[in-house]
Design a protein around this motif. Structure first.
Motif, PDB file in Angstrom:
ATOM      1  N   ASP A  64       9.146 -34.921  -4.155  1.00  0.00           N
ATOM      2  CA  ASP A  64       7.856 -34.273  -4.342  1.00  0.00           C
ATOM      3  C   ASP A  64       7.997 -32.759  -4.256  1.00  0.00           C
ATOM      4  OD1 ASP A  64       5.901 -36.772  -2.533  1.00  0.00           O
ATOM      5  OD2 ASP A  64       6.643 -36.712  -4.592  1.00  0.00           O
ATOM      6  N   ILE A  96       5.454 -29.299  -3.673  1.00  0.00           N
ATOM      7  CA  ILE A  96       4.124 -28.791  -3.369  1.00  0.00           C
ATOM      8  C   ILE A  96       4.155 -27.270  -3.337  1.00  0.00           C
ATOM      9  CG2 ILE A  96       3.665 -30.846  -1.966  1.00  0.00           C
ATOM     10  CD1 ILE A  96       3.600 -28.891   0.460  1.00  0.00           C
ATOM     11  N   GLY A 136      -5.500 -28.073  -8.771  1.00  0.00           N
ATOM     12  CA  GLY A 136      -4.272 -28.718  -8.334  1.00  0.00           C
ATOM     13  C   GLY A 136      -3.030 -27.880  -8.534  1.00  0.00           C
ATOM     14  N   GLU A 149      -1.468 -27.082  -3.444  1.00  0.00           N
ATOM     15  CA  GLU A 149      -1.979 -28.167  -2.601  1.00  0.00           C
ATOM     16  C   GLU A 149      -2.890 -27.649  -1.491  1.00  0.00           C
ATOM     17  OE1 GLU A 149       0.314 -30.101  -5.206  1.00  0.00           O
ATOM     18  OE2 GLU A 149       1.039 -28.359  -4.087  1.00  0.00           O
ATOM     19  N   THR A 195      -7.837 -27.176   1.522  1.00  0.00           N
ATOM     20  CA  THR A 195      -7.196 -28.105   0.596  1.00  0.00           C
ATOM     21  C   THR A 195      -8.290 -28.823  -0.182  1.00  0.00           C
ATOM     22  OG1 THR A 195      -5.534 -29.872   0.393  1.00  0.00           O
ATOM     23  CG2 THR A 195      -7.134 -30.068   2.180  1.00  0.00           C
ATOM     24  N   LEU A 197      -7.234 -34.606  -2.619  1.00  0.00           N
ATOM     25  CA  LEU A 197      -5.879 -34.707  -2.082  1.00  0.00           C
ATOM     26  C   LEU A 197      -5.911 -35.200  -0.645  1.00  0.00           C
ATOM     27  CD1 LEU A 197      -2.844 -34.247  -2.412  1.00  0.00           C
ATOM     28  CD2 LEU A 197      -3.196 -31.874  -1.708  1.00  0.00           C
TER      29      LEU A 197
END
Length: 340
Positions: free
Chosen positions: A40, A42, A92, A95, A238, A242
């Motif tokens: 991942d 971010i 987006g 994050e 945030t 999410l």
């Protein structure tokens, strides 16, 4: 050196607050989390100013990477203003990260699905006047020109709320007696010297820099500015989607943010050095130890969020006609990640 994404457009390395990306976003982290093999990626956003030191410390100490699962790449973006930051959260592009409460509240009441999950700091707004402005009291601001980072930003609302409530003076935005212009805080000293503005609502560290270099004088210090010591000057934001889809990630981010805040309070001198170096790296502007020390005295680093203060501040934004409808911030703050 990492550059702001907007440098190509603005052609400038001057930092702005409101305030508050990178085509060469820095990745950091060795991944000491629990899910091995994750790939991942971010991105965390923040502004290169003293109220956002938690972001600088977390980046420098790789705290986000260490809290997130193994293999997670952490990138960082530095934003020109709060509106750009909030748009990045909503789309987006990032994050989450640290922004002023004004943009977060304004976007929330406009329908943005976002949450404040922690504060970052309090204080750090100073009202200053040019040396040759002829201003010795806020009452002298009638008929004068003041500058803020952005219309309706946190520092703008603090200043205008103080002026309206205590002195009955408003800006030309609402047919009042003060002329309002906007600009980057790093330019305020030169604008004072050129006589282009008379006063400014200044975020740290730029207030301390102007003061140290003798380019302006403090008119109203942080404790006397509206919401000066109670309003979060920076909050961690945030997206609600999410948060609901991946609460473990948000918990990891908040844990890292809390760790960074604790580090600042437990190791202030090291945190000051990190801030000094990081601001220079990002903005090409070097701040002296004297300036950093002075700015630090006006700021309290804390993750606690007082929802009632945010609502009062939002009501002030409405009273000043920055918001068209009376705001209801119910649901904006989610403190559950701080309570675990």
């Amino acid at each position: 050196m990492k550059k702001f994404v907007y440098l190509a457009v603005l052609g400038s390395l001057l930092m702005v607050l409101s305030a508050c990306g990178s085509s060469e976003s820095g990745a950091s982290g060795n991944g000491e989390g629990s899910s091995e093999g994750s790939s991942d990626e971010i991105t965390i956003g923040y502004f290169p100013n003293i109220n956002h030191v938690a972001g600088m410390v977390a980046e420098e100490q790789e705290m986000y990477s260490k809290q997130l699962p193994d293999g997670t790449t952490v990138n960082y973006q530095y934003f020109p203003d709060g509106s750009a930051f909030m748009t990045a959260v909503e789309t987006g592009e990032i994050e989450g990260g640290i922004v002023g409460p004004g943009p977060a509240m304004n976007h929330y009441v406009s329908g943005a699905k976002i949450n404040i999950v922690a504060a970052g700091s309090k204080g750090g707004t100073v009202i200053m006047a040019g040396n040759d402005s002829g201003i010795s009291s806020p009452k002298d601001l009638k008929g004068k020109t003041f500058i803020s980072p952005r219309v309706g930003c946190t520092h703008d609302v603090q200043f205008e709320a103080m002026m309206k409530d205590e002195f009955g003076i408003t800006s030309d935005r609402v047919q009042g007696e003060m002329k309002h212009v906007t600009g980057k805080p790093a330019t305020y000293a030169s604008m004072f010297k050129a006589g282009k503005v008379d006063a400014a609502t200044v975020p740290e560290p730029w207030a301390s820099k102007i003061e140290a270099e003798g380019n302006g004088k403090v008119l109203v210090d942080t404790p006397e500015v509206a919401y000066g010591e109670t309003l979060p000057a920076a909050v961690f934001v945030t997206s609600k989607d999410l948060k609901e889809e991946n609460p473990e990630m948000i918990q990891n981010l908040v844990d890292a943010h809390q760790q960074a805040t604790d580090f600042i309070n437990e190791n202030p001198e090291e945190a000051k050095t990190i801030a000094q170096d990081k601001i220079k790296e990002i903005t090409d502007q070097e701040l002296s130890a004297e300036v950093i020390d002075s700015a630090w005295e006006r700021i309290d680093f804390s993750t606690d969020v007082d929802e009632s203060v945010l609502q009062d501040f939002a009501n002030s934004s409405y009273d000043l006609e920055f918001l068209k409808e009376k705001p209801d911030l119910t649901g904006l703050v989610d403190k559950s990640f701080l309570e675990k």
